[in-house]
Design an enzyme around this catalytic site. Sequence first.
Site: not given
Length: 284
Positions: A139, A164, A228, A231, A254, A263
């Site tokens: 990120r 995150k 992003h 990413r 995640h 994805y």
Amino acid sequence: MLEEHHRKCPSIVIDKLKALRYSASTIKTYSNFLSIFFTYHYAYQPQEITNEMIRSYLRYLIQEREISESYQNQMINAIKFYYEKVLGGKQQTYFIDRPKKSKPLPIVLSQKETILLLKSISNLKHKTILTVIYSCGLRVSEIINLKLSSIYFEENKIHIVAGKGKKDRYVTIANRTKKLIQIYLKEYAPEYYLIEGQRGGKYTASSIQKFLKKQSYSIGISKNVTPHTLRHSFATHLLEKGISLRYIQYILGHESSKTTEIYTHITNTGIENIKNPIDDFDFD
């Protein structure tokens, strides 16, 4: 609304946000939204505002102001934080239903576009930033907070500290990326962070966004490219190479596998090789 009716966000809110290690952007967002909320109810002390008054205010924002889903959710989160985290109240159901947030597929670059972008950059610092973001799936907040002490060249890995969700993780460094970083370090000799501004200290996310967008347009990429995007592209390219979703989930940090599964809706690799079952039927 008269100036005398304006209400600032209580300092206790900001202190609580800082104590819980919320990001600077979240602190700014919550304080701004709570200031708007308390100003609207200027005739009342915050503790006097009832659940029905909150619901009524949210209906006003949606029906009269026609606010976006994002605005509504940010306001709700700010209000919830104040009454539940700051005042210690129980979780309430005093809010109207949140709208289901639309989930458009993320924009990604093809592998050819990614190569074209990275090869086109002559500025060593810019090339290093984008290469690390892409090849490590970072990120933008993670690249600007990446410390030199978190890079382990002998072990070919980077320690992402409190990304995150406040969860640490390790990501591997590709050989090409490692060599580029080493060249960059000799040229720029940063002191603390991998990427630093001209006067030291953290590089800014806005600077990365600006030069990336400018570079993308200069080479004819019409997509709205952001940090992003790199990413997302990295994750998609891994999936196209047959890497499992579980591994991609860990690399990206995640918390939920459902986030990573998006994805599978972007890549088309392998679909052309799937045999339709009707081809096995014999009914001519």
